[in-house]
Design a protein around this motif. Sequence first.
Motif, PDB file in Angstrom:
ATOM      1  N   PRO A 115       0.786  -1.226   0.000  1.00 13.66           N
ATOM      2  CA  PRO A 115       0.000   0.000   0.000  1.00 13.66           C
ATOM      3  C   PRO A 115       0.823   1.283   0.000  1.00 13.66           C
ATOM      4  CG  PRO A 115      -0.102  -1.053   2.129  1.00 13.66           C
ATOM      5  CD  PRO A 115       0.642  -1.984   1.219  1.00 13.66           C
ATOM      6  N   PHE A 116       2.059   1.249   0.526  1.00 12.40           N
ATOM      7  CA  PHE A 116       2.898   2.441   0.506  1.00 12.40           C
ATOM      8  C   PHE A 116       3.847   2.346  -0.681  1.00 12.40           C
ATOM      9  CE2 PHE A 116       1.790   2.373   5.059  1.00 12.40           C
ATOM     10  CZ  PHE A 116       1.245   3.630   5.147  1.00 12.40           C
ATOM     11  N   PRO A 117       3.730   3.247  -1.643  1.00 11.79           N
ATOM     12  CA  PRO A 117       4.542   3.162  -2.855  1.00 11.79           C
ATOM     13  C   PRO A 117       6.005   3.522  -2.608  1.00 11.79           C
ATOM     14  CG  PRO A 117       3.297   5.191  -2.850  1.00 11.79           C
ATOM     15  CD  PRO A 117       2.845   4.410  -1.643  1.00 11.79           C
ATOM     16  N   ASP A 118       6.876   2.994  -3.458  1.00 12.00           N
ATOM     17  CA  ASP A 118       8.297   3.365  -3.413  1.00 12.00           C
ATOM     18  C   ASP A 118       8.504   4.785  -3.924  1.00 12.00           C
ATOM     19  OD1 ASP A 118       9.119   0.892  -2.422  1.00 12.00           O
ATOM     20  OD2 ASP A 118       9.276   0.040  -4.427  1.00 12.00           O
ATOM     21  N   LYS A 119       7.667   5.191  -4.878  1.00 14.59           N
ATOM     22  CA  LYS A 119       7.741   6.527  -5.458  1.00 14.59           C
ATOM     23  C   LYS A 119       6.389   7.195  -5.286  1.00 14.59           C
ATOM     24  CE  LYS A 119      11.063   5.267  -9.000  1.00 14.59           C
ATOM     25  NZ  LYS A 119      11.327   5.215 -10.441  1.00 14.59           N
ATOM     26  N   GLY A 120       6.406   8.506  -5.271  1.00 15.61           N
ATOM     27  CA  GLY A 120       5.153   9.245  -5.174  1.00 15.61           C
ATOM     28  C   GLY A 120       5.153  10.179  -3.983  1.00 15.61           C
TER      29      GLY A 120
END
Length: 84
Positions: free
Chosen positions: A9-14
């Motif tokens: 759920p937590f993106p690497d990018k963004g």
Amino acid sequence: TGMYVKAKPFPDKGHIIKIPMNPPARANSRWLKNYGINSVSKVFIIFPGEEKPYLLVLDKEERPLFYEFDGDTDALLDELDFQP
């Protein structure tokens, strides 16, 4: 529109934008009420790079719940003068 069910759920990018709500907003969504959330004092909009944004809401015990939503975030981004 429903739970966000991706495995990570937590993106690497963004980016994540925190939106405090004072006073807290009443939760009318069955997706929130099913988890005992009757009001929301803050919400996070997650912009995962090229994918569609989604919401993070914390329950009473500060556990994260992720939701998909249909909504236009362009006005918010314009107001914040933010480029995700």
